[in-house]
Every structure is written in C-alpha cells, then in structure tokens.
Write an enzyme that holds these catalytic residues in place. Structure first.
Site, PDB file in Angstrom:
ATOM      1  N   GLY A 163       0.932  -1.482   0.081  1.00 42.74           N
ATOM      2  CA  GLY A 163       0.140  -0.038   0.216  1.00 42.74           C
ATOM      3  C   GLY A 163       0.958   1.279   0.009  1.00 42.74           C
ATOM      4  N   ASN A 175       1.717   3.071  -2.681  1.00 40.44           N
ATOM      5  CA  ASN A 175       0.970   3.819  -3.493  1.00 40.44           C
ATOM      6  C   ASN A 175      -0.375   4.394  -2.809  1.00 40.44           C
ATOM      7  OD1 ASN A 175       2.023   4.263  -6.374  1.00 40.44           O
ATOM      8  ND2 ASN A 175       2.354   1.902  -6.396  1.00 40.44           N
ATOM      9  N   LEU A 218      -4.892  -7.116  -6.896  1.00 40.79           N
ATOM     10  CA  LEU A 218      -4.741  -8.203  -7.691  1.00 40.79           C
ATOM     11  C   LEU A 218      -5.899  -9.121  -8.031  1.00 40.79           C
ATOM     12  CD1 LEU A 218      -1.550  -9.349  -5.934  1.00 40.79           C
ATOM     13  CD2 LEU A 218      -1.809  -7.917  -7.623  1.00 40.79           C
ATOM     14  N   LEU A 269      -9.467  -9.659 -10.296  1.00 40.48           N
ATOM     15  CA  LEU A 269     -10.179  -9.072 -11.601  1.00 40.48           C
ATOM     16  C   LEU A 269     -11.436  -8.819 -11.171  1.00 40.48           C
ATOM     17  CD1 LEU A 269      -9.603  -9.571 -14.576  1.00 40.48           C
ATOM     18  CD2 LEU A 269     -11.040 -11.349 -14.615  1.00 40.48           C
ATOM     19  N   HIS A 293      -0.194  -0.032 -13.569  1.00 40.92           N
ATOM     20  CA  HIS A 293       0.651  -1.312 -13.941  1.00 40.92           C
ATOM     21  C   HIS A 293       2.389  -1.105 -13.818  1.00 40.92           C
ATOM     22  CE1 HIS A 293       1.158  -5.514 -15.044  1.00 40.92           C
ATOM     23  NE2 HIS A 293       1.928  -5.108 -16.198  1.00 40.92           N
ATOM     24  N   ASP A 342      -5.289  -5.961 -17.062  1.00 37.29           N
ATOM     25  CA  ASP A 342      -4.458  -4.989 -17.617  1.00 37.29           C
ATOM     26  C   ASP A 342      -4.604  -4.600 -19.076  1.00 37.29           C
ATOM     27  OD1 ASP A 342      -2.986  -5.150 -15.377  1.00 37.29           O
ATOM     28  OD2 ASP A 342      -2.000  -6.855 -16.168  1.00 37.29           O
ATOM     29  N   GLU A 364       6.010   5.999 -10.088  1.00 35.56           N
ATOM     30  CA  GLU A 364       4.400   5.677  -9.564  1.00 35.56           C
ATOM     31  C   GLU A 364       3.972   6.713  -8.652  1.00 35.56           C
ATOM     32  OE1 GLU A 364       3.582   0.955 -10.414  1.00 35.56           O
ATOM     33  OE2 GLU A 364       4.047   1.669  -8.382  1.00 35.56           O
TER      34      GLU A 364
END
Ligand code: GAR
Length: 189
Positions: free
Chosen positions: A12, A14, A85, A87, A104, A145, A174
């Site tokens: 975490g 970011n 992570l 979908l 990504h 992605d 990032e």
C-alpha cells in the site's frame, strides 16, 4: 467534493502517497481503502492515516452486491486500484464504467495479464533483456491490464538492474505520477 475509494491487496505504498497527496484538497477526498487481504500492509497504513477500511472475501466480491453498495453509500466517484490483484467483477464495472483506474509497473500492452504483478513483471522485463520499462495508468475493463491507456512514463532498464533496483525506480515513478493523473481524471468527472 469528489470521492475516491482505493483498492489494494498488498503493502500500500502507492495508496499512502495518494491519500497524502489529496490531504487538504478542497475538491478531492480519499474516503475509503478496501482490501481482499485481511493482513495487507495497506490496512495498517490506512489506520495511521485515519482512512476508513473495508475487507472483503472472494464470495462477497464476486457473488454479492455488497462492495458496490459500500462504495455507493460512501458517494464514491472514482475507484483507484493500487496493487489490487483480483479481476474486477461485472457489477462493479457496470456501476463504475470509465471510473476505475489501475496502475501497472510496465509499459502495457507488454508484460500484462494474469499473474503479471509486482516482481513477476520486473523479472519478465529483465529476463527479456528489455532496455526500457516504465509505468502505465489505464482504465479497468473485464480483462487484466487491458483497458484504455491514460498515461505512460518510460525509464531505462540499466545493465546492472536487479528486481529490487528496478522495482524501486518504478515505484518512484508511480508515486510521482499516479496522484497527478488521478487528479486530472477527477477534474474531468
Ligand atoms: C505497484 O508497483 C503496482 O504498479 C503493482 O503493484 C505494486 C503495488 O505496490 N501493480 C500490479 O502489478 C498490478 N498488475 P504498493 O502496494 O507498494 O503500492
């Protein structure tokens, strides 16, 4: 005020940068951090930052509307994936069409897809002898992605780069660009 909810599965860093970037901003607020991992570092960071957290499991995420309801109850305008992570299921995509962003750690469309996260990405990039890598910020759709790209920034892969050294430089990119790109996207909502 426009509200952001961040989804993260891991450390975490970011998420923390994004929260800090918007502190004191009169137009944008991070209202919620959600995770599929009960022990994720991001939850501890959220606690320290005073951000409300929600943990959900696979059944809740894929077989109920609970997460959408939580997001709506918090007046969420934009969903930000930061090292998340799983979908994203259709009910979430349908309710937040073009309002879910992901970051990504490579230059999509290369080195994306299922299983391509964190160090796996850098391992593949270095293993292939790439001279360049970077970051990609994109809208989220029903595939990993795959959604429309909003922003990319390149960096050189150095001859003596290790997984850790490359990951560290990618993380710096990032931290620098994800909050700014989120702010630009929010301005257009
Ligand atoms: C980030 O580098 C992000 O790009 C990557 O996970 C890391 C999370 O780090 N995401 C993916 O690989 C998604 N496919 P953090 O938890 O320290 O922010």
């Amino acid at each position: 005020m426009k509200n952001i909810a961040i989804f993260a599965s891991g450390n975490g860093t970011n998420a923390e940068r994004i929260v800090k970037y918007f502190i004191g901003n009169s137009r944008v607020d991070v209202v919620l951090i959600l995770s599929n991992m009960p022990n994720a570092g991001v939850l501890m960071r959220a606690k320290k930052l005073g951000i409300e957290t929600v943990v959900f499991n696979r059944n809740t995420f894929y077989n109920t509307n609970d997460v959408v309801e939580i997001l709506e109850n918090n007046n969420t305008d934009l969903i930000v994936l930061a090292g998340f992570l799983w979908l994203v299921p259709d009910n979430l995509l349908n309710n937040y069409r073009d309002r879910i962003l992901n970051i990504h750690p490579a230059l999509l469309p290369k080195y994306g897809g299922k299983g391509m996260f964190g160090h796996h990405v850098h391992e593949a990039v270095i293993g292939a002898g790439e001279k360049m890598s970077g970051i990609t910020i994109h809208y989220v759709n029903e595939k990993y992605d795959d959604g429309q790209i909003v922003f990319q920034k390149k960096l050189d892969v150095l001859p003596d780069d290790t997984l850790d050294s490359l990951a560290s430089r990618i993380h710096k990119l990032e931290y620098e660009f994800y909050p700014k790109v989120i702010e630009e996207v929010m301005a257009g909502l």
